[in-house]
Structure formats: C-alpha cells, structure tokens
Design a protein around this motif. Structure first.
Motif, short mmCIF file in Angstrom:
data_model
loop_
_atom_site.label_atom_id
_atom_site.label_comp_id
_atom_site.label_asym_id
_atom_site.label_seq_id
_atom_site.Cartn_x
_atom_site.Cartn_y
_atom_site.Cartn_z
N UNK A 154 0.82 -1.20 0.00
CA UNK A 154 0.00 0.00 0.00
C UNK A 154 0.85 1.24 0.00
N UNK A 155 0.22 2.37 0.17
CA UNK A 155 0.88 3.66 0.02
C UNK A 155 1.04 4.34 1.38
N UNK A 156 2.15 5.04 1.55
CA UNK A 156 2.39 5.83 2.75
C UNK A 156 2.30 7.31 2.39
N UNK A 157 1.37 8.01 3.02
CA UNK A 157 1.22 9.45 2.76
C UNK A 157 1.88 10.27 3.86
N UNK A 158 2.14 11.52 3.57
CA UNK A 158 2.76 12.40 4.56
C UNK A 158 1.71 12.87 5.57
N UNK A 159 2.20 13.44 6.65
CA UNK A 159 1.33 13.91 7.73
C UNK A 159 1.37 15.42 7.81
N UNK A 160 0.22 16.00 8.17
CA UNK A 160 0.11 17.45 8.31
C UNK A 160 -0.60 17.76 9.62
N UNK A 161 -0.23 18.86 10.24
CA UNK A 161 -0.78 19.25 11.54
C UNK A 161 -1.73 20.44 11.43
N UNK A 162 -1.30 21.47 10.73
CA UNK A 162 -2.05 22.73 10.74
C UNK A 162 -2.87 22.97 9.48
N UNK A 163 -2.49 22.35 8.36
CA UNK A 163 -3.17 22.64 7.10
C UNK A 163 -3.59 21.34 6.43
N UNK A 207 -8.84 28.91 -5.18
CA UNK A 207 -9.31 28.20 -4.01
C UNK A 207 -8.25 27.94 -2.96
N UNK A 208 -7.01 28.37 -3.20
CA UNK A 208 -5.93 28.10 -2.26
C UNK A 208 -5.94 29.09 -1.09
N UNK A 209 -5.43 28.62 0.03
CA UNK A 209 -5.45 29.39 1.26
C UNK A 209 -4.21 30.27 1.37
N UNK A 210 -4.42 31.52 1.74
CA UNK A 210 -3.30 32.37 2.14
C UNK A 210 -2.43 32.92 1.03
N UNK A 211 -2.94 33.01 -0.20
CA UNK A 211 -2.14 33.58 -1.28
C UNK A 211 -2.51 35.04 -1.49
N UNK A 212 -1.54 35.91 -1.36
CA UNK A 212 -1.70 37.33 -1.65
C UNK A 212 -0.46 37.79 -2.38
N UNK A 213 -0.63 38.30 -3.59
CA UNK A 213 0.52 38.76 -4.35
C UNK A 213 1.14 39.97 -3.67
N UNK A 214 2.47 39.97 -3.62
CA UNK A 214 3.18 41.05 -2.95
C UNK A 214 3.38 42.25 -3.86
#
Length: 601
Positions: free
Chosen positions: A338-347, A544-551
């Motif tokens: 099977x497959x092993x996926x990465x882990x995320x805490x905040x997002x 739809x992505x979170x937290x993108x603001x062009x500088x």
C-alpha cells in the motif's frame, strides 16, 4: 566596409527600437526556448496573438549583421489558447546555421534565438547549485550548519520505540522553500541523480568536494550530491524494522527564515520523525490516507540498489552497506502492500500519494542491478506490478490531487524494459506509448502542444513527461513523439504563454523567476540558481488556495486567463515555489539533452 557595418548596426538598432516601441500596446508575441536550440535539433517557436491574425510566413534575422538569413511558410495555425485568440507553430528545424538570431513575423520580433551545439552545456551542473543549497545538516551555500539535533520519533510503538526517542536524522535536503524533509521525494530525487550519472557521466564536472564546498575530489559533483541523499536515506532506515517517512511537519510554515535551528516542535531544537506504520496517521485535526508501507520503502530500495551498483567499483564497503539497505527496505515494503502518505498538523495540504505498484515495479527491477545474472523471479514480479498500473494515472486525467500519482513517471517501466526481450519488452514499451498518446490527444489541439494538466507542480509533470517521451524513443527507435517531447522541454524554458523560463537564473540573459516563494531570496536576496519552480496551475485551483496574496503588481497580468495562471511573486506559493525533487528530475532531463549533442568521453 565601415559604412556597411554602420548600416547593419543601424538596421538592428531599428529592429530593437521597434520591439521596444511595440511592447507598450503589443498584442502579439513569439515564444521560444530561451535557452536555445541545437543545430540539428527540432526548432519550433509559437506565435501567440490576442488579435484574430496569424502570420503566413516568418523570417530569421541574424543578430550581428541584421540580415534576413531564412524565410519560411512552415506554419501550423491553431485557434484560442489561454489569453490568446490565435496561435501558431513556426517550425524552423531545417535552419541549421549556428549563431544568434531573432524571428520576425507580422512585424513582431522574438527574444534572442541561440542556435549551436553548446546550448545545454553545463545546464545540469548549474541546477546542482540548487540541490546543494537545499542541504540540511551542513549547508555549503551558507557555510553553516542547521537542523543538527534531529530528531525525535512519533508513532514508533510497532517497532517498540517510545515516542520522543532520539535518532540521528541530520542531513538530506530541505524539500522546497520550507524546511520539511520527506523520504519519498528525497529517495526519488536521489534515484534521478544516480540515474543521471549512470546514463550520462560525460556531461558532469568535478568542481566541488563531497561537502559541497569548492574543490575537486575526483568524483562528479552529481555523484557527490546523490551520495548526500543516500547517506540521509540510511539514517531514515537505521534498522531493518525501522523506517521514517518524514522529518518535521507543516508547523515549519510558521515563518519564513534562513535555516538554522527550529524550536517550534516542543522539544528544543529537535524535529519530529514520523515512523512508517502502514496505517493512517493523524496529527492535529487532519488524517492522512495511508494504506501500507510500500511506496516509500520501495523508493528507498531502488535508490540503495542503484547506489550499490554505481559505488561497487570505487567504494566496496559503502556499496555493500547500500546493498544490505536495499534488501531490508525491500522487505519493509512487503510488510503491508500500500501507500504511505505524509502527515500534516495545521493545514490540509499533504503529499497525497495514491499509487505504489509503480514503486514496487522499480524496486523489483533494481534488485537486478547488482546481480551478475538477471534474476527471473524479480523480473516476473516486476512484470506483475507493471500490469497493475500500465499508465501513470495522471496522464489519463485533466486533474489530480497534490502529488497523487508520484513520482509522475513510471521509472520501473524504463528499467524493466531494458532487462527484457521480445514480447514482454514490447508490451512494457507499449504502456509508455499508451500514456504518451493520452497526453498527445489533448496536446495536439493547441499550438504549445500542452497536454499536461495544470495541477500543483505542473512543471514537475512536464519534465517527467518529456523524460518518458525520450525513454520511449530510446527503447523503440520510434520518433513520432519527438516534437511533443521537445515542446514540453521548450515549455520549461520559455515557450509558454508567459514567455518566461521556469528555472531560476537559467538562462542568465533572459526572463527567469526573480521573486520566488523562497526565504533565501525574500529575506537575503540570495540567488537560488537552478531551482525549478512549481509552474502554472488551473485558475480555479489558484482561486481556491489558502493564504495567497501577491506582494507586487502582476508583471504577467496580460497573459493570465481563465485556463491557468503563473506569478513570479513571493506571495504565490502555488506557482512560484522551487522544489528539490522537481529540480533533480530536471537535472536528469538536462543531462540527457546535453548528451544527445555531446560525444561520450
């Protein structure tokens, strides 16, 4: 003669002035491979216009003399694409004069077109600069060390390891502009670097020591870099029943900073090591969809076995260690298919890898690298895995989750096909062909020959697809997809709607990323030479992505569309963040391109 030279100079200055004048209200552009074209290679530029017009012919103008040296009507017209109403392919492959030129069509001038057999020379080594800059442990670019306290174990109960137990995991590469380190991307990157040295040793130089600092050490720099990856993989698989899938997590994203020591994980300067359990893992409020141990462990096994083969003549003790790790990691892959996926805490963003049989196919094939005689049992097992995933799934789709079908190309098909003959060999080659044809079905409808979906890290897919086209051609001698392969390579270096190279600093004389999503550039203005950025994404994904603001103001605003967007802006982590594993794949592709026009030593 002086008068003649003066007239030519005035003519060329006039051309440049005309180009500068046109850029204010320009409605048409000519997109090219900014890196250049080999003399006898395929050469195609793309006409792109917001007006309803296409050229009926085009000219090539020599830069030095200002003379028209070639005229052609070899034009294939297409309709709308992205921001453009009319597009066309301008084919000048039959033009074989060396030098520096510009293409002119309907009064529009292209950027500088370079044609010679040195256009790719040193490009693969240039991209190694980024790999060295991504090093954790001792970083040769900063001439300083970071993350030397890693790391403490999470989820190790199955192996009888207490949470918070310490294992030495310093080293390896930071994954992207953050400082997380993933086993799956690191193993894949290591494999690509080893492959590049195995297949094209003649293109790589020796200008660095093993630690990445200046100085020759008798080894190609690409092999030094691959060994840096192997050494870290050994640490991530310290015992036969222990393997870690990642070091640190998205708590890393708390701020942009130059790597030194991170202390946001609750245990001093140590960062967490996620044990591979084969079961879903949850940290914070997010659960991944892990189903087994195979995907990461099989990648480890393949890299170890290829490393053992390459080091067998120069460092027998190290090669023996790698061979042992290759076997134990292979056995780890069999613990739970099977497959092993990465882990995320905040997002919610993880590497959502969803396929693993391609990794097992490669691992079975790689077990033969160190054998004097091919093991038919491994070949048969590889063939069985190949049947389970004939075509890399993204090639059949318009979209996919982030890293869902990693590593974007079935490397196992290539390595297995070289071990086969007759019907079985043709069958595996046919699987590559099926995938290419699926992409070609989409690509042949537009002038850029773009059939790769605009998902996150689309540039990585583009590089992988170009590699697959090249491998298919090498295996079969079938050249029908050569122009498609070249179009994907050209895309990376400027023959795209935005007219920019997607590799930081390559080429040095044209438009490349200058404001990537990187702490190195943003905080210190350090160049990240050779880094391949993520690349354009579908506009609906971007929105739809979170937290993108062009500088800053969008310099490519006139080339954005409802189809896809790309921003050379620090604020856009979705299209302009460089990745370590994508760059490693590009190093292989660049080495292959240079080797095609460079005789072996």
């Amino acid at each position: 003669m002086k008068i003649k030279y003066l007239l030519c100079s005035i003519f060329f200055i006039t051309l440049l002035s005309f180009k500068a004048y046109k850029t204010e209200n320009q409605q048409s552009w000519i997109r090219i491979n900014l890196l250049g074209y080999p003399t006898s290679g395929l050469k195609v530029a793309v006409w792109a216009s917001k007006e309803n017009l296409s050229p009926s012919s085009f000219e090539i103008i020599e830069k030095l003399s200002g003379k028209v040296v070639y005229t052609s009507t070899n034009i294939s017209s297409f309709g709308e694409y992205g921001p453009f109403n009319k597009t066309a392919r301008l084919n000048f492959s039959e033009f074989k004069q060396k030098g520096e030129f510009m293409i002119r069509a309907n009064g529009i001038l292209s950027p500088l077109v370079i044609i010679n057999d040195n256009v790719y020379e040193g490009a693969a080594d240039f991209c190694l600069r980024y790999m060295r800059q991504q090093r954790s442990g001792f970083n040769p670019y900063l001439k300083d060390s970071c993350h030397t306290h890693d790391g403490f174990v999470l989820n190790g109960q199955k192996a009888g390891i207490k949470d918070s137990a310490h294992f030495d995991a310093s080293g390896g590469w930071h994954d992207a502009s953050d400082y997380l380190q993933y086993s799956t991307t690191s193993a894949n990157a290591t494999y690509h670097l080893l492959m590049a040295y195995r297949d094209f040793p003649q293109v790589f130089g020796d200008e660095k020591q093993a630690n990445g600092l200046d100085g020759k050490n008798g080894k190609a720099d690409v092999l030094d870099e691959a060994k840096w990856g192997l050494d870290w993989l050994i640490k991530m698989h310290p015992k036969k029943n222990i393997m870690f899938n990642q070091l640190a997590d998205d708590r890393d994203h708390i701020s942009m900073r130059i790597p030194k020591e991170d202390n946001q994980y609750g245990k001093g300067f140590e960062r967490p090591l996620y044990f591979i359990t084969g079961e879903p893992q949850q940290r914070g409020k997010f659960m991944n969809a892990t189903t087994g141990t195979s995907s990461t462990a099989a990648k480890f096994s393949s890299a170890f076995n290829l490393g053992a083969f390459l080091f067998s003549k120069t460092d027998k003790a190290y090669a023996k260690q790698l061979a042992q790790k290759g076997e134990t990691s292979y056995q780890f892959a069999l613990i739970k298919p099977g497959v092993t996926q990465t882990a995320s805490v905040k997002s919610p963003y993880i590497y959502a890898e969803d396929n693993w049989v391609d990794d097992m196919e490669l691992a079975e094939s790689a077990r033969n690298f160190t054998k004097d005689k091919l093991n038919q049992k491994s070949i048969n097992a590889a063939l069985n895995f190949a049947e389970m995933e004939k075509t890399t799934p993204w090639m059949l789709k318009d979209t996919a989750a982030h890293y869902q079908y990693y590593p974007f190309i079935n490397l196992g098909h290539y390595e297995l096909a070289k071990q086969l003959k007759g019907t079985n060999k043709r069958k595996i080659e046919g699987y590559y062909k099926q995938g290419i044809e699926q992409v070609w079905t989409r690509a042949k409808e537009n002038a850029f020959y773009r059939g790769v979906p605009f998902i996150w890290c689309s540039n990585n897919l583009t590089v992988a697809f170009a590699m697959q086209c090249g491998w298919y051609k090498n295996l079969t001698g079938d050249e029908r997809f050569s122009e498609l392969e070249q179009a994907n390579f050209d895309w990376i270096f400027g023959c795209n709607p935005w007219g920019t190279s997607m590799v930081y600093g390559l080429p040095t004389w044209e438009d490349t990323p200058t404001d990537p999503h990187s702490a190195f550039t943003h905080l210190k203005n350090y160049p990240i030479d050779g880094g391949l950025v993520d690349g354009p994404v579908y506009t609906n994904i971007y929105k739809g992505l979170i937290g993108i603001t062009l500088a800053n103001d969008d310099e490519y605003a006139e080339f954005q569309s409802d189809l896809a967007v790309y921003h050379d802006d620090y604020g856009d982590y979705s299209t302009n963040e460089p990745t370590m594993d994508g760059t490693a794949s590009l190093i292989y592709l660049l080495a292959a391109k240079e080797a095609q026009i460079r005789p072996k030593k």
